[in-house]
Scaffold this motif. Structure first.
Motif, PDB file in Angstrom:
ATOM      1  N   GLU A  80     -11.371  -9.443 -68.456  1.00 39.68           N
ATOM      2  CA  GLU A  80     -12.816  -9.391 -68.266  1.00 39.68           C
ATOM      3  C   GLU A  80     -13.254  -7.992 -67.874  1.00 39.68           C
ATOM      4  O   GLU A  80     -12.519  -7.267 -67.218  1.00 39.68           O
ATOM      5  CB  GLU A  80     -13.214 -10.353 -67.138  1.00 39.68           C
ATOM      6  N   ARG A  81     -14.466  -7.651 -68.284  1.00 35.89           N
ATOM      7  CA  ARG A  81     -15.030  -6.365 -67.888  1.00 35.89           C
ATOM      8  C   ARG A  81     -15.607  -6.514 -66.486  1.00 35.89           C
ATOM      9  O   ARG A  81     -16.027  -7.581 -66.085  1.00 35.89           O
ATOM     10  CB  ARG A  81     -16.088  -5.933 -68.888  1.00 35.89           C
ATOM     11  N   ARG A  82     -15.597  -5.404 -65.757  1.00 31.08           N
ATOM     12  CA  ARG A  82     -16.139  -5.380 -64.401  1.00 31.08           C
ATOM     13  C   ARG A  82     -16.835  -4.046 -64.184  1.00 31.08           C
ATOM     14  O   ARG A  82     -16.662  -3.102 -64.961  1.00 31.08           O
ATOM     15  CB  ARG A  82     -15.029  -5.593 -63.365  1.00 31.08           C
ATOM     16  N   THR A  83     -17.595  -3.961 -63.126  1.00 35.38           N
ATOM     17  CA  THR A  83     -18.270  -2.713 -62.774  1.00 35.38           C
ATOM     18  C   THR A  83     -17.238  -1.701 -62.289  1.00 35.38           C
ATOM     19  O   THR A  83     -16.331  -2.056 -61.527  1.00 35.38           O
ATOM     20  CB  THR A  83     -19.318  -2.978 -61.672  1.00 35.38           C
ATOM     21  N   ILE A  84     -17.389  -0.469 -62.742  1.00 34.46           N
ATOM     22  CA  ILE A  84     -16.481   0.589 -62.305  1.00 34.46           C
ATOM     23  C   ILE A  84     -16.623   0.780 -60.795  1.00 34.46           C
ATOM     24  O   ILE A  84     -17.724   0.702 -60.252  1.00 34.46           O
ATOM     25  CB  ILE A  84     -16.735   1.909 -63.082  1.00 34.46           C
ATOM     26  N   ARG A  85     -15.504   0.999 -60.137  1.00 32.94           N
ATOM     27  CA  ARG A  85     -15.503   1.219 -58.693  1.00 32.94           C
ATOM     28  C   ARG A  85     -15.871   2.673 -58.395  1.00 32.94           C
ATOM     29  O   ARG A  85     -15.648   3.569 -59.213  1.00 32.94           O
ATOM     30  CB  ARG A  85     -14.131   0.894 -58.120  1.00 32.94           C
ATOM     31  N   GLU A  86     -16.384   2.892 -57.209  1.00 39.75           N
ATOM     32  CA  GLU A  86     -16.812   4.240 -56.818  1.00 39.75           C
ATOM     33  C   GLU A  86     -15.652   5.241 -56.873  1.00 39.75           C
ATOM     34  O   GLU A  86     -15.820   6.364 -57.361  1.00 39.75           O
ATOM     35  CB  GLU A  86     -17.412   4.212 -55.414  1.00 39.75           C
ATOM     36  N   ASN A  87     -14.463   4.834 -56.403  1.00 39.19           N
ATOM     37  CA  ASN A  87     -13.328   5.762 -56.418  1.00 39.19           C
ATOM     38  C   ASN A  87     -12.886   6.086 -57.849  1.00 39.19           C
ATOM     39  O   ASN A  87     -12.440   7.203 -58.129  1.00 39.19           O
ATOM     40  CB  ASN A  87     -12.158   5.253 -55.577  1.00 39.19           C
ATOM     41  N   GLU A  88     -13.028   5.140 -58.763  1.00 38.52           N
ATOM     42  CA  GLU A  88     -12.704   5.387 -60.171  1.00 38.52           C
ATOM     43  C   GLU A  88     -13.706   6.370 -60.780  1.00 38.52           C
ATOM     44  O   GLU A  88     -13.318   7.305 -61.485  1.00 38.52           O
ATOM     45  CB  GLU A  88     -12.709   4.080 -60.959  1.00 38.52           C
ATOM     46  N   MET A  89     -14.997   6.162 -60.500  1.00 35.88           N
ATOM     47  CA  MET A  89     -16.031   7.052 -61.026  1.00 35.88           C
ATOM     48  C   MET A  89     -15.842   8.463 -60.481  1.00 35.88           C
ATOM     49  O   MET A  89     -15.953   9.444 -61.227  1.00 35.88           O
ATOM     50  CB  MET A  89     -17.426   6.530 -60.664  1.00 35.88           C
ATOM     51  N   THR A  90     -15.509   8.580 -59.207  1.00 39.19           N
ATOM     52  CA  THR A  90     -15.265   9.883 -58.601  1.00 39.19           C
ATOM     53  C   THR A  90     -14.118  10.596 -59.301  1.00 39.19           C
ATOM     54  O   THR A  90     -14.209  11.790 -59.629  1.00 39.19           O
ATOM     55  CB  THR A  90     -14.970   9.729 -57.092  1.00 39.19           C
ATOM     56  N   LEU A  91     -13.039   9.867 -59.568  1.00 40.56           N
ATOM     57  CA  LEU A  91     -11.887  10.466 -60.234  1.00 40.56           C
ATOM     58  C   LEU A  91     -12.213  10.850 -61.680  1.00 40.56           C
ATOM     59  O   LEU A  91     -11.857  11.938 -62.127  1.00 40.56           O
ATOM     60  CB  LEU A  91     -10.685   9.520 -60.184  1.00 40.56           C
ATOM     61  N   VAL A  92     -12.910  10.000 -62.413  1.00 37.48           N
ATOM     62  CA  VAL A  92     -13.294  10.311 -63.792  1.00 37.48           C
ATOM     63  C   VAL A  92     -14.138  11.580 -63.837  1.00 37.48           C
ATOM     64  O   VAL A  92     -13.893  12.479 -64.645  1.00 37.48           O
ATOM     65  CB  VAL A  92     -14.060   9.136 -64.454  1.00 37.48           C
ATOM     66  N   ARG A  93     -15.109  11.677 -62.961  1.00 40.12           N
ATOM     67  CA  ARG A  93     -15.977  12.861 -62.932  1.00 40.12           C
ATOM     68  C   ARG A  93     -15.154  14.119 -62.636  1.00 40.12           C
ATOM     69  O   ARG A  93     -15.354  15.162 -63.260  1.00 40.12           O
ATOM     70  CB  ARG A  93     -17.108  12.675 -61.920  1.00 40.12           C
ATOM     71  N   HIS A  94     -14.199  14.000 -61.719  1.00 42.43           N
ATOM     72  CA  HIS A  94     -13.335  15.137 -61.396  1.00 42.43           C
ATOM     73  C   HIS A  94     -12.468  15.526 -62.601  1.00 42.43           C
ATOM     74  O   HIS A  94     -12.330  16.708 -62.909  1.00 42.43           O
ATOM     75  CB  HIS A  94     -12.462  14.800 -60.184  1.00 42.43           C
ATOM     76  N   LEU A  95     -11.917  14.540 -63.279  1.00 44.49           N
ATOM     77  CA  LEU A  95     -11.078  14.825 -64.451  1.00 44.49           C
ATOM     78  C   LEU A  95     -11.887  15.491 -65.560  1.00 44.49           C
ATOM     79  O   LEU A  95     -11.394  16.395 -66.236  1.00 44.49           O
ATOM     80  CB  LEU A  95     -10.397  13.556 -64.952  1.00 44.49           C
ATOM     81  N   LEU A  96     -13.118  15.060 -65.733  1.00 49.19           N
ATOM     82  CA  LEU A  96     -13.977  15.700 -66.734  1.00 49.19           C
ATOM     83  C   LEU A  96     -14.198  17.167 -66.388  1.00 49.19           C
ATOM     84  O   LEU A  96     -14.149  18.036 -67.258  1.00 49.19           O
ATOM     85  CB  LEU A  96     -15.312  14.960 -66.853  1.00 49.19           C
ATOM     86  N   LYS A  97     -14.418  17.450 -65.114  1.00 54.15           N
ATOM     87  CA  LYS A  97     -14.586  18.855 -64.682  1.00 54.15           C
ATOM     88  C   LYS A  97     -13.313  19.649 -64.964  1.00 54.15           C
ATOM     89  O   LYS A  97     -13.381  20.779 -65.445  1.00 54.15           O
ATOM     90  CB  LYS A  97     -14.931  18.919 -63.200  1.00 54.15           C
ATOM     91  N   LEU A  98     -12.151  19.053 -64.672  1.00 52.07           N
ATOM     92  CA  LEU A  98     -10.888  19.738 -64.935  1.00 52.07           C
ATOM     93  C   LEU A  98     -10.699  20.006 -66.431  1.00 52.07           C
ATOM     94  O   LEU A  98     -10.049  20.969 -66.814  1.00 52.07           O
ATOM     95  CB  LEU A  98      -9.704  18.923 -64.406  1.00 52.07           C
TER      96      LEU A  98
END
Length: 116
Positions: free
Chosen positions: A3-21
């Motif tokens: 099932e799909r679920r809402t992204i967690r805050e810690n996951e979003m934080t990490l994704v945003r950081h990886l995009l910057k990297l």
């Protein structure tokens, strides 16, 4: 598929950081807010976009993280052929469950020539 679920805050934080990297501006990229866990969330891998919509194109960035049990973890942010974020894949060297979710200051860009 799970099932799909809402992204967690810690996951979003990490994704945003990886995009910057990866040299990308996270504010200019549509990061889906609904995700699907791989392997029931055991290692932390999540899918953003249905693979059947557009297949894997390439890795955006790959980082290394050391879990709290001292086991190396490779985290890869990928995109699909439509240039959308496909998944954030975690690979723990011993295939065990992720113990502590990584934070941006705990990851480092992986040397492509280094083995873990």
């Amino acid at each position: 598929m799970n099932e799909r679920r809402t992204i967690r805050e810690n996951e979003m934080t990490l994704v945003r950081h990886l995009l910057k990297l990866a040299g990308l501006d996270p504010d200019s990229i549509n990061i889906p807010t609904e995700v699907e866990e791989y392997e029931g969330g055991k290692m932390g891998s999540i899918n953003f976009t249905d693979f059947n919509k557009a297949p894997y194109l390439n890795d955006l960035v790959q980082v290394i993280y050391t879990d709290s049990d001292q086991t190396p973890v490779v985290i890869t942010l990928t995109q699909n052929s439509e240039h959308e974020i496909l998944d954030m894949d975690f690979w723990k060297k011993d295939f065990s469950k992720l113990i502590t979710y990584p934070t941006p200051e705990k990851v480092a860009v992986k040397d492509p020539n280094a083995l873990i």
